[in-house]
Design a protein around this motif. Structure first.
Motif, short mmCIF file in Angstrom:
data_model
loop_
_atom_site.label_atom_id
_atom_site.label_comp_id
_atom_site.label_asym_id
_atom_site.label_seq_id
_atom_site.Cartn_x
_atom_site.Cartn_y
_atom_site.Cartn_z
N THR A 10 9.78 -86.01 -40.39
CA THR A 10 9.25 -85.97 -41.61
C THR A 10 9.26 -84.54 -42.08
O THR A 10 9.29 -84.09 -43.14
N ALA A 11 8.45 -83.60 -41.17
CA ALA A 11 8.07 -82.32 -41.52
C ALA A 11 9.56 -81.41 -41.68
O ALA A 11 9.77 -80.52 -42.56
N LEU A 12 10.63 -81.96 -40.99
CA LEU A 12 11.78 -81.18 -41.00
C LEU A 12 12.48 -81.57 -42.34
O LEU A 12 13.26 -80.89 -43.08
N ARG A 13 12.52 -82.80 -42.55
CA ARG A 13 13.08 -83.05 -43.94
C ARG A 13 12.27 -82.77 -45.24
O ARG A 13 13.04 -82.12 -46.04
N ARG A 14 11.17 -82.66 -45.08
CA ARG A 14 10.33 -81.92 -46.28
C ARG A 14 10.57 -80.66 -46.42
O ARG A 14 10.96 -79.98 -47.42
N HIS A 15 10.86 -79.92 -45.27
CA HIS A 15 11.12 -78.52 -45.23
C HIS A 15 12.51 -78.19 -45.72
O HIS A 15 12.59 -77.31 -46.65
N ALA A 16 13.77 -79.06 -45.20
CA ALA A 16 14.89 -78.91 -45.74
C ALA A 16 15.06 -79.21 -47.35
O ALA A 16 15.70 -78.49 -47.99
N ALA A 17 14.30 -80.00 -47.73
CA ALA A 17 14.25 -80.57 -49.13
C ALA A 17 13.88 -79.55 -50.07
O ALA A 17 14.03 -79.28 -51.29
N VAL A 46 22.53 -83.01 -41.15
CA VAL A 46 22.27 -82.48 -39.79
C VAL A 46 22.05 -81.11 -39.77
O VAL A 46 21.06 -80.61 -39.07
N LEU A 47 22.92 -80.24 -40.57
CA LEU A 47 23.13 -78.74 -40.34
C LEU A 47 21.59 -78.46 -41.27
O LEU A 47 20.95 -77.61 -40.87
N SER A 48 21.17 -79.16 -42.00
CA SER A 48 20.01 -78.65 -42.89
C SER A 48 18.48 -78.76 -42.05
O SER A 48 17.61 -77.78 -42.27
N ILE A 49 18.64 -79.67 -40.79
CA ILE A 49 17.52 -79.44 -40.03
C ILE A 49 17.72 -78.68 -38.75
O ILE A 49 16.86 -79.23 -37.79
N ASP A 50 18.78 -78.07 -38.87
CA ASP A 50 19.26 -77.30 -37.57
C ASP A 50 18.20 -76.01 -37.89
O ASP A 50 18.77 -74.90 -38.20
N LEU A 51 16.91 -76.10 -37.51
CA LEU A 51 16.08 -74.98 -37.76
C LEU A 51 15.28 -74.37 -36.43
O LEU A 51 15.73 -74.81 -35.55
N LEU A 266 14.84 -82.49 -31.05
CA LEU A 266 13.43 -82.94 -31.04
C LEU A 266 13.30 -83.99 -32.02
O LEU A 266 12.57 -84.79 -31.59
N ALA A 267 13.76 -84.03 -33.03
CA ALA A 267 13.42 -84.77 -34.20
C ALA A 267 14.16 -86.45 -33.85
O ALA A 267 13.65 -87.27 -34.14
#
Ligand code: PLP
Length: 500
Positions: A10-17, A46-51, A266-267
């Motif tokens: 959820t944190a990754l998706r929020r961050h990417a958004a 996929v690439l948007s959460i490659d952080l 990790l996600a």
């Protein structure tokens, strides 16, 4: 705990958004700098959460935020006190587990059919392996678990050992009475460590063997990616019971882990935990049902045998995982030839083959369609190769190499020097077949399953060479030496061996 939530995903998706302007790695920056074909194929999500480990996304090396929350949920789901995520597979988790348990010179009791990652960990830790032979199944040509008698004997001969490692279940799917083993190991003051690479689902269903955490083991490394639904390379290390210092375990995991941890992996662990915690039992139930029915049909095919409940009568077997289909061939061809035939004729890929067996895994991702295709292909395999009157000799036109028959994993044999010393010793390259009696300086294993046949420090025996030659002749993937053709092997140089 609320297993509906996925703190990290959820944190990754929020961050990417929020589309922050990124002046940090990875340099592809949400895919814009990536190769266009790759970007189009894998997709921008996929690439948007490659952080990376920027503050809002926590840091696997010292988790205190969303990764810590995700690990705490995983611990609850697996019945552990603590769970550490690994982006370096179960290999990374096993290395952490053994290095946290053993200091240089400490003894560790190991089953002979241990995976190569265990031996790598022994070399890195400078630990001394004490080998215990697992029960051999001569008909199937595979190894099961180590019997309680063998564990008791090893512990009484080496009361100063630090830990005993158990495989739960083996690659082929059999387990020992883990609770009894753990209780005994603890009663002698040793740590109980478990390689649960093939056991992620165990915790989800009572029809499956008991999980390491249910049995009270101290640490268990589990490949969530193999059977739990996360992405390849993502695993967990479960810890329980207070006998190990969790802070030390975390420091070893950090020492062995890349600083550029993949948030995609990790996600996927966070999401897999949610699925297992919420629906694991139902998914396991369906998987078991499908596998049991597939096994029943396989056992009706001439020349094939897939073990079921009767395997529990064998030494070293207390329970088995029915989702693993170990298909024994009495067809006059090797398992490896059957694997190739299935690939070429039916576009089917199996998990592994050996001289006399195929291993097929039925998982959460399978339906009747896939198992139906497997049955169809196996019937065709039997029609093509089974010849009862000729003792299962291949028919005209169907070429197959001679079947060497089941050969057992050679005993671990003598160690002329500790694995770590041999690995770092002055070494020389000799003809494989001329290496009998010398001290190995490198590994030889068939992958999969990745069990070392020869390992550094071991005196090379004629039995081990015979095992390797039979596997090479059958075309099986023998790996490990610097020489990829496996014609030559590195052994400890004669002058170095004299010093020992
Ligand atoms: C018994 C066993 N242990 C450990 C491992 C290592 O797991 P991973 O591939 O996740 O590193 C494997 C991999 O095949 C295995 O079969």
């Amino acid at each position: 705990m609320d297993h509906q939530t996925t703190p990290l995903l959820t944190a990754l998706r929020r961050h990417a958004a929020e589309e922050p302007v990124q002046f940090h790695i990875p340099g592809h920056k949400k895919g814009r700098g990536a190769d266009p074909e790759f970007r189009a194929f894998v997709g921008d999500n996929v690439l948007s959460i490659d952080l990376i480990n920027i503050a809002p996304l926590d840091d696997l090396h010292q988790p205190a935020g969303v990764i810590r929350e995700a690990e705490a949920l995983a611990a609850d789901a697996f019945g552990a006190d603590d769970t550490l995520f690994s982006v370096q597979g179960t290999t990374g988790a096993i290395m952490t587990m053994i290095m946290a348990a053993c200091s240089p010179g400490d003894k560790i009791i190991l089953p002979r059919n241990a995976h190569k990652s265990i031996l790598s960990a022994v070399i890195f830790a400078g630990a001394l392996p004490v080998w215990v032979d697992p029960a051999k199944d001569r008909r199937l040509g595979i190894e099961h678990g180590v019997t309680m008698d063998s564990i008791r004997e090893a512990v009484s001969l080496h009361p100063d050992a630090k830990a005993v490692l158990i495989i739960n279940p083996t690659y082929y799917g059999t387990s020992i009475d883990l609770r009894q083993a753990v209780e005994f190991i603890h009663s002698r003051g040793l740590l109980a460590l478990v390689d649960e690479a093939h056991g992620t689902l165990l915790h989800c269903h009572e029809r499956l063997p008991m999980s390491a955490m249910q049995a009270g083991a101290d640490m268990a490394a589990s490949s969530v990616h193999k059977l739990g639904g996360s992405l390849t390379q993502s695993s967990v290390l479960n810890v329980k019971g207070g006998r190990v210092d969790i802070r030390r375990v975390r420091s070893f995991m950090s020492m062995l882990t890349t600083t550029s941890t993949s948030y995609i992996l990790l996600a996927s662990l966070d999401a897999a935990r949610r699925q297992l915690a919420l629906n694991g039992r139902a998914l396991a139930e369906e998987t078991i049902r499908l596998a049991v029915e597939t096994r029943r049909q396989i056992n009706e095919i001439p020349g094939l045998y897939c073990f079921g409940d009767e395997i529990c009568e064998q030494p070293g077997v207390f329970h088995y995982d029915p989702t693993k289909l170990c298909i024994h061939l009495e067809l006059g061809i090797t398992g490896f030839a059957a694997e190739q035939w299935l690939r070429e004729t039916h576009n089917i890929e199996v998990e592994l083959s050996d001289l006399t067996n195929l291993l097929c895994l039925v998982t959460l991702g399978d339906t009747k369609r896939e198992t139906g295709l497997l049955i169809q292909a196996l019937r065709h395999l039997s029609d093509t190769f089974f010849r009862p009157e000729a003792g299962s000799i291949a028919p005209n036109g169907a070429s197959s190499p001679p079947v060497p028959g089941a050969v057992s994993l050679p005993a671990a044999g003598q160690f002329a020097m500790p694995p770590r010393e041999a690995f770092y010793a002055l070494s020389e390259s000799v003809e494989l077949l001329g290496s009998c009696g010398r001290t190995a300086a490198e590994f030889l294993y068939v992958y999969p399953p990745g069990i070392p046949i020869v390992m550094p420090g071991q005196t090379i025996t004629a039995e081990a060479l015979d095992y390797i030659v039979k596997h090479l002749e059958a075309g099986l993937p023998v790996k490990g030496p610097e020489d990829p053709a496996v014609q030559r092997l590195r052994v400890v140089a004669a002058e170095e061996a004299c010093l020992v």
